[in-house]
Design a protein around this motif. Structure first.
Motif, short mmCIF file in Angstrom:
data_model
loop_
_atom_site.label_atom_id
_atom_site.label_comp_id
_atom_site.label_asym_id
_atom_site.label_seq_id
_atom_site.Cartn_x
_atom_site.Cartn_y
_atom_site.Cartn_z
N PRO A 161 -4.02 1.48 -4.43
CA PRO A 161 -5.26 0.71 -4.59
C PRO A 161 -5.04 -0.80 -4.64
N VAL A 162 -4.51 -1.33 -3.55
CA VAL A 162 -4.33 -2.77 -3.38
C VAL A 162 -4.79 -3.10 -1.97
N ASP A 163 -4.94 -4.39 -1.67
CA ASP A 163 -5.40 -4.80 -0.35
C ASP A 163 -4.38 -4.45 0.73
N PHE A 164 -4.89 -3.96 1.83
CA PHE A 164 -4.11 -3.69 3.04
C PHE A 164 -4.21 -4.92 3.93
N THR A 175 -9.20 -3.71 4.84
CA THR A 175 -8.56 -4.33 3.68
C THR A 175 -8.64 -3.44 2.45
N THR A 176 -9.82 -2.90 2.18
CA THR A 176 -10.02 -2.14 0.94
C THR A 176 -10.20 -0.64 1.16
N ARG A 177 -10.30 -0.21 2.42
CA ARG A 177 -10.48 1.22 2.69
C ARG A 177 -9.31 1.71 3.54
N HIS A 178 -8.41 2.42 2.89
CA HIS A 178 -7.21 2.92 3.56
C HIS A 178 -6.68 4.08 2.73
N THR A 189 0.82 -1.22 0.00
CA THR A 189 0.00 0.00 0.00
C THR A 189 0.85 1.27 0.00
N GLY A 190 2.17 1.14 0.21
CA GLY A 190 3.05 2.30 0.14
C GLY A 190 3.14 3.05 1.46
N ASP A 191 3.66 4.27 1.37
CA ASP A 191 3.85 5.13 2.54
C ASP A 191 2.71 6.12 2.59
N TRP A 192 1.84 6.01 3.60
CA TRP A 192 0.67 6.88 3.67
C TRP A 192 0.28 7.18 5.11
N THR A 193 -0.29 8.35 5.30
CA THR A 193 -0.90 8.76 6.56
C THR A 193 -2.27 9.32 6.21
N ASP A 194 -3.31 8.61 6.58
CA ASP A 194 -4.67 8.99 6.20
C ASP A 194 -5.23 9.98 7.22
N TRP A 195 -4.58 11.17 7.30
CA TRP A 195 -5.02 12.18 8.27
C TRP A 195 -6.38 12.74 7.89
N ARG A 196 -7.10 13.16 8.91
CA ARG A 196 -8.45 13.67 8.70
C ARG A 196 -8.62 15.05 9.32
#
Length: 255
Positions: free
Chosen positions: A212-215, A205-208, A158-165
């Motif tokens: 766009p691949v499985d977590f 798994t699919t929401r992150h 899924t790479g390097d990500w921070t899903d800040w809100r």
């Protein structure tokens, strides 16, 4: 007699409140519960550098020290620049790879530079997946001139990500209680702040927030709690975080 009646009423209300708290599944803090998978409240440790075999240390340009506060002992996490300092729980194993975590924490200040500086306070790794999962972390967002909490990961597909809100701004210099759930059934990471569920701060798994691949969660065997900032030359130039009441369990413990 009027005072006595008032006092008795207050006692009854407090007793009812205590019963309500217990019915919500929240447990008192402390490490007496032997069913916990891991617990540290620092009360049995002397002030100064960590002196325990129950957990390890992972530092670079940082240090950990137990401090006596007014009523209890806590762990101070200090880093310089983009250093790191973590309490490290090794050889961790949860039945079915499903567990909950809790930590009380206070951050003296969050980064305001460089742009998009991101930070981690809880990091979990293990076998079966290369994802380095960060249930508690966040990022400075220059367009909004603020920093915000967000679940994140690195090192995997899924790479390097921070899903800040934007709905979850950070608060400096205040104690807060963070809880997280680790559920391999749908590779879910869920978060509570001060006892309130935060569905905006979650991943499955699919929401992150990554590619766009499985977590896929690893089989957790290492849990780290502390502070790491990844970008060099930050403002401020150093950071202090305080941790207390750390626990890992097969059930949600509450705050």
């Amino acid at each position: 007699m009027r005072f006595a009646a008032t006092a008795l009423t207050a006692v009854a209300v407090l007793a009812a409140g205590g019963a309500a708290s217990a019915s919500n599944g929240q447990q008192p803090r402390g490490c007496a519960d032997r069913t916990l998978l891991f617990c540290e409240d620092f009360e049995r440790l002397p002030p100064g550098g960590p002196a325990t075999l129950d957990w390890g240390v992972d530092t670079r340009h940082g240090l950990l020290r137990v401090q006596q506060q007014r009523h209890n002992r806590v762990l101070n996490v200090h880093t310089e620049g983009n250093g790191r300092a973590f309490l490290r729980v090794d050889d961790f194993a949860a039945p079915g790879n499903a567990f909950y975590g809790r930590v009380r924490l206070k951050v003296d200040a969050f980064p305001t530079a460089p742009d998009w500086a991101h930070f981690t306070l809880v990091e979990i790794t293990g076998s079966g997946s290369s994802e380095v999962v960060r249930p508690v972390g966040g990022q400075w967002a220059p367009p909004l001139q603020g920093s915000f909490w967000g679940v994140g990961a690195d090192g995997g597909p899924t790479g390097d990500w921070t899903d800040w809100r934007e709905s979850a701004p950070t608060t400096a210099d205040r104690w807060q209680c963070f809880e997280w759930q680790w559920d391999p059934a749908d590779n879910r990471v869920a978060l509570w702040i001060d006892g309130v569920a935060r569905p905006d701060l979650s991943a499955t798994t699919t929401r992150h927030g990554g590619n766009p691949v499985d977590f896929v969660l690893p089989k957790a065997d290492t849990v780290k709690l502390g502070w790491q900032l990844y970008q060099p030359g930050p403002t401020p130039a150093h950071f202090d975080v305080w941790l207390d009441d750390i626990a890992l369990a097969t059930r949600r413990l509450g705050c």
